[in-house]
Design an enzyme around this catalytic site. Structure first.
Site, PDB file in Angstrom:
ATOM      1  N   CYS A 266     -17.338  66.102  73.249  1.00 53.44           N
ATOM      2  CA  CYS A 266     -16.553  67.223  73.769  1.00 53.44           C
ATOM      3  C   CYS A 266     -15.069  66.852  73.851  1.00 53.44           C
ATOM      4  O   CYS A 266     -14.207  67.571  73.320  1.00 53.44           O
ATOM      5  CB  CYS A 266     -17.092  67.667  75.130  1.00 53.44           C
ATOM      6  SG  CYS A 266     -17.275  66.353  76.341  1.00 53.44           S
ATOM      7  N   TYR A 267     -14.765  65.738  74.500  1.00 55.41           N
ATOM      8  CA  TYR A 267     -13.362  65.343  74.607  1.00 55.41           C
ATOM      9  C   TYR A 267     -12.739  65.090  73.231  1.00 55.41           C
ATOM     10  O   TYR A 267     -11.614  65.536  72.975  1.00 55.41           O
ATOM     11  CB  TYR A 267     -13.227  64.089  75.472  1.00 55.41           C
ATOM     12  CG  TYR A 267     -13.405  64.281  76.953  1.00 55.41           C
ATOM     13  CD1 TYR A 267     -12.608  65.186  77.670  1.00 55.41           C
ATOM     14  CD2 TYR A 267     -14.341  63.537  77.661  1.00 55.41           C
ATOM     15  CE1 TYR A 267     -12.758  65.336  79.049  1.00 55.41           C
ATOM     16  CE2 TYR A 267     -14.492  63.680  79.049  1.00 55.41           C
ATOM     17  CZ  TYR A 267     -13.696  64.574  79.731  1.00 55.41           C
ATOM     18  OH  TYR A 267     -13.832  64.707  81.095  1.00 55.41           O
TER      19      TYR A 267
END
Lengths: 346, 346, 346, 346
Positions: free
Chosen positions: A150-151
């Site tokens: 996600c990051y």
């Protein structure tokens, strides 16, 4: 109709995959895999699915599943897929892995940051990093796609045009990230209790978060040289959303206009990446429940820095949405099928 | 393709209408009406719509709009539609009113509770109360639909089977309701500021909330006699959702099984009303962003009472979703078109 | 200086006890008991205590503790104190029990609702129910005080004047309660995770919550006859606070003025119970972090009902604050010592 | 007994001043000033003060007030104090200004960033910047104290030891800040509504926030040379709290131990600054409602950077608490009087 099996369907990313695939015209879910809820109805675990999903949760037998499925999504803990993957599975169906097992090409880096040995390193070379906006063509032909973290998804998309155009001094790159709490998973742990997260903000895993090498590797490809940076995640009292605020020194001669133009050129054909109007700050609320990434650079002429911002839903574009986007590419479907969801506000 | 105009598109209900109609296959929005944001792009008011809606907000000239539109949605303050509605508008197009102007048949009751005179009482008789699950047939033929209030929708659907079957003592009926803060609207008022609502719960408008006579009227139809009850709304620190907890004494001889069966019979053909498994408590998170109403009765044999519970998204089924459901009925479309959205969790 | 030991100091109520006792002029904490964190510093469990508390957590040996302490607070699971309490402990020091073990006089009722046998029923008769506003004198002389439950404290104080004055029809009494999430404790359970509680409201333990018989018993004393009622708790996405909304039919002839006067008379000498101005609704934010209970009745002349409302901080007046208030009474200290905290807003 | 008047007592900082002064042994509030609520009881504006404060709000006549008060706190909009301050007031009493009017010594910088002319620049030289940990002695003798901004307080205290010891390359300093929503004030504005802030995180005032020159000025004093930096605030869905995450390159030869030692030396005698144990990340929940600032540096040897973190309650140490600390110093009282509040959790 693509037959999809989900291993780890009872986590937050798994459940989001279910939500998206149920609204996808050319896919159907044939296997709701779970470790903790086998033999329970899926809708007893997630009440939103009542009357929508009648299925009972099954186990995680990938070999049984691969004989029924066209594609398997693994939303499983680190190391799980590496421990079971083999040629039989990859011959029988496509695999989209939402864990980190096949994201990092240098296995030593993987083992150093994740602290576990990699059990099937032979598949690392063929695995395609599933950041659709960057690796679209390779994804189409892949058997095994490593769905990005996600990051890293939000970071790379927010920063990429600056690195690709060599507009920033890579040694000065710092990423300050903020995430909603669904990113911490559905495990029963005291630090994730409501009263511990609510009315609080904190940094965590400072200088040691596992997404750091993944971001560095992807930006290195864009830069054509190694990138080392600081990445600091923070936990925010909200369910969904990631916000990236990245800082770097602009190289001499790079202007505001050049910066803006770099973003527009990079994303002018991308449906899911929205370059906001100049001076606008991305906000997570404007992408909630959707596959969009909103990005916007802000040049500070006073300090010579560019502040690169991006907002995204961590379990849609940051996990399940991007996985579906990868599936669409791998099966020759319309890339946005099932993903043209209007963000939900408020 | 149904051409829809929205007056009041820049409130929370109006924006939800936009979200739903954008994902509706047989409707298109031709007019984004607003009082406060005329000439501004709609997406500058709601950033989620960036790259999705290019339109600029227009005013609230219903007479101009009715010449272009097949249907007008009015998500406007009380009294507005009553003050402008005329035969010309109703001849030209259908009107679905999300305000309270045409919900109550007894104009004296309306004027007493709302504290304003009704400016077009001649249209009250023909207005159909748009609770689809109850008035489906009348809605199909209506020119003017009064879209129900959020609390009344959830209250009536949660209680109806008990009243219809005459299973409860109507004199003992009490409704305790809880709502997310989007129900308070998007007006800039101190009591609705983040820091005032967050970390707080309170009752408000005790014994005086305007939705009381609307609920009483609708339940009276089901009962075949006048119903007088207490209705107490509470403000909950969350964006979306309404929960109803209603209490009444069961009449002698009414059993748990009879109660449960009444709900199942009442809603067995209703897509949007889900009767939960016995012993389950409805939760607002399981319906968020969807048009579902989850209901479940709980019989307390110790006290002889039934606790009737229902959960709903206040701006979907409680406003915009039900408005679209009404539009579908009025135009002969599939009732669930554009509304088969899977609830978003978490 | 009263020497206090806390068993269960690492739960939310235990930690609040620490906060309050640290700010109390005539008490000192000599024992931070814990089951899960023995040998860890208390401030590593609760970072707010860093540099304030240097102590290390100890175990739960009540017999060792009673030789050092003047008072023991037990903030422990149901059944724990009953399983270890004996004359030796009660001879050596006073005990204030925050669990339910000694709250209910009828042991059969206790065992039926709690589902466990009571292991030291011989101490039930002498235990004093520590609702200070009702049992002040008995508390002063007690060895063993049963600190009331959070819901019962707020419910009884909100309703008491109506019952005592015989102004309501007891058969019609219904209590709808709402609580912040700290009431669910600090155990690591999926339903209490941030993403499960946030953006949601639900009822739970409908018709079966264990605080029901405790409320009924206390109101029965006030009524002079048995009281049977419905009590429905709800979980609210906030940390602290309980709100009670109770409904009952007024007896014929009872007026608004009589109702209001009953509250004023009942609480005119009580520092911690604030009767709000007429027409005001109690809100949990106005009592946060304090020992106040705000109450206000609202008479609905239209329906003949009184709506009795009360707001309180569930872990202060609902647990630790009341426990300190009890300690003050038991040791002849000023009743409000350490408890004149101004509520924290926002 | 110090007689205190508060101008702007009905904002969030003003109300916090009231809370703190009510619990202060040597101060009393004699004037509750307000612009919007004159002639209303203070407790009708803030229900937490019911039965605690009986006073009615008065206006903002500083000249009348200065004849009654020993100290005046101004929690007023920018420019207000500068527009009314004169020798008469400063002769009669001490003034602690919570606005920015007298924080910046270079009036051109003030006027450029605040966009308003400074109406009483003659008082700028004598005004003492009220960061107690830095300017303790000057504060003791001051007539006029400029109470620091919330972000500058937390930023400067978090970074100061690194700058003072010349351990970091000042050209690389970046501050990423996160604040709860009370920092946005109690004005009725759409962006601060519950539904707009909840479930969202965003940066704002990027490269243009008015606290930037204040931070730069203060760090310049410590550095002995001008400091230019990036400061980016973010709005977090919580009521209280500020978190600072600052980044800079360490100078060659500076080690982890040197960094840690610098913090310990800098704050070893400071009650309100807590240097957390190595490896700990400050969290806003651990300082809520208190005057503490928790700081902790984290050295990333891989990148050669130090990540400087600090957490604080924005309306206590970031506004009202620090104002009381300044008052204590100015009146020769114990510096921590009224401020030894244990942080409230959860």
């Amino acid at each position: 109709m693509v037959k999809a099996g989900i291993i780890g369907s009872t986590g937050y990313a798994g459940q989001e995959l279910v939500r998206l695939l149920l609204q996808h015209k050319e896919a159907e879910i044939i296997w709701y895999g779970s470790k903790s809820y086998v033999d329970q109805t899926f809708s007893s675990v997630f009440g939103n699915m009542f009357h929508i999903v009648e299925d009972v949760c099954r186990g995680d037998d990938l070999h049984a599943l691969c004989r029924e499925a066209d594609v398997i999504f693994t939303a499983t803990p680190q190391g799980y897929l590496a421990s079971v993957l083999d040629e039989e599975i990859l011959d029988a169906c496509k695999v989209i892995d939402l864990s980190a097992d096949f994201r990092i090409k240098d296995v030593d880096v993987y083992e150093a940051w994740y602290g576990i040995p990699h059990a099937s390193r032979q598949f690392i070379p063929e695995a395609v990093y599933g950041l659709c906006e960057r690796n679209r063509e390779e994804i189409r032909g892949a058997r095994l796609v490593a769905n990005p973290g996600c990051y890293p998804t939000c970071s790379v998309l927010s920063i990429y045009p600056m690195v690709k155009n060599k507009y920033i001094d890579l040694k000065t790159l710092v990423i300050d990230a903020k995430s909603g709490t669904s990113g911490a998973g559905r495990g029963a742990k005291v630090p994730n209790l409501y009263c511990e997260v609510n009315e609080n903000i904190k940094a965590y895993s400072v200088a040691s978060h596992r997404h750091t090498p993944e971001i560095e590797e992807q930006l290195s490809y864009a830069a054509g040289e190694p990138v080392t940076l600081n990445f600091t995640p923070h936990l925010v009292p909200m369910n969904r959303g990631i916000l990236i605020t990245a800082y770097a020194n602009l190289k001499p001669g790079v202007t505001k206009e050049m910066v803006r133009d770099a973003y527009i050129q990079a994303y002018k054909d991308e449906y899911f990446v929205r370059v906001l109007d100049e001076g606008t700050c991305p906000e997570t609320r404007w992408v909630e429940g959707s596959n969009f990434v909103d990005v916007c650079p802000n040049v500070d002429e006073r300090t010579g820095r560019v502040i690169m911002m991006g907002a995204m839903d961590n379990i849609t574009k940051g996990a399940a949405g991007q996985a579906v986007q990868n599936m669409n590419l791998m099966f020759g479907l319309e890339e946005t099928e099932g993903l043209r969801l209007v963000p939900v506000f408020p």
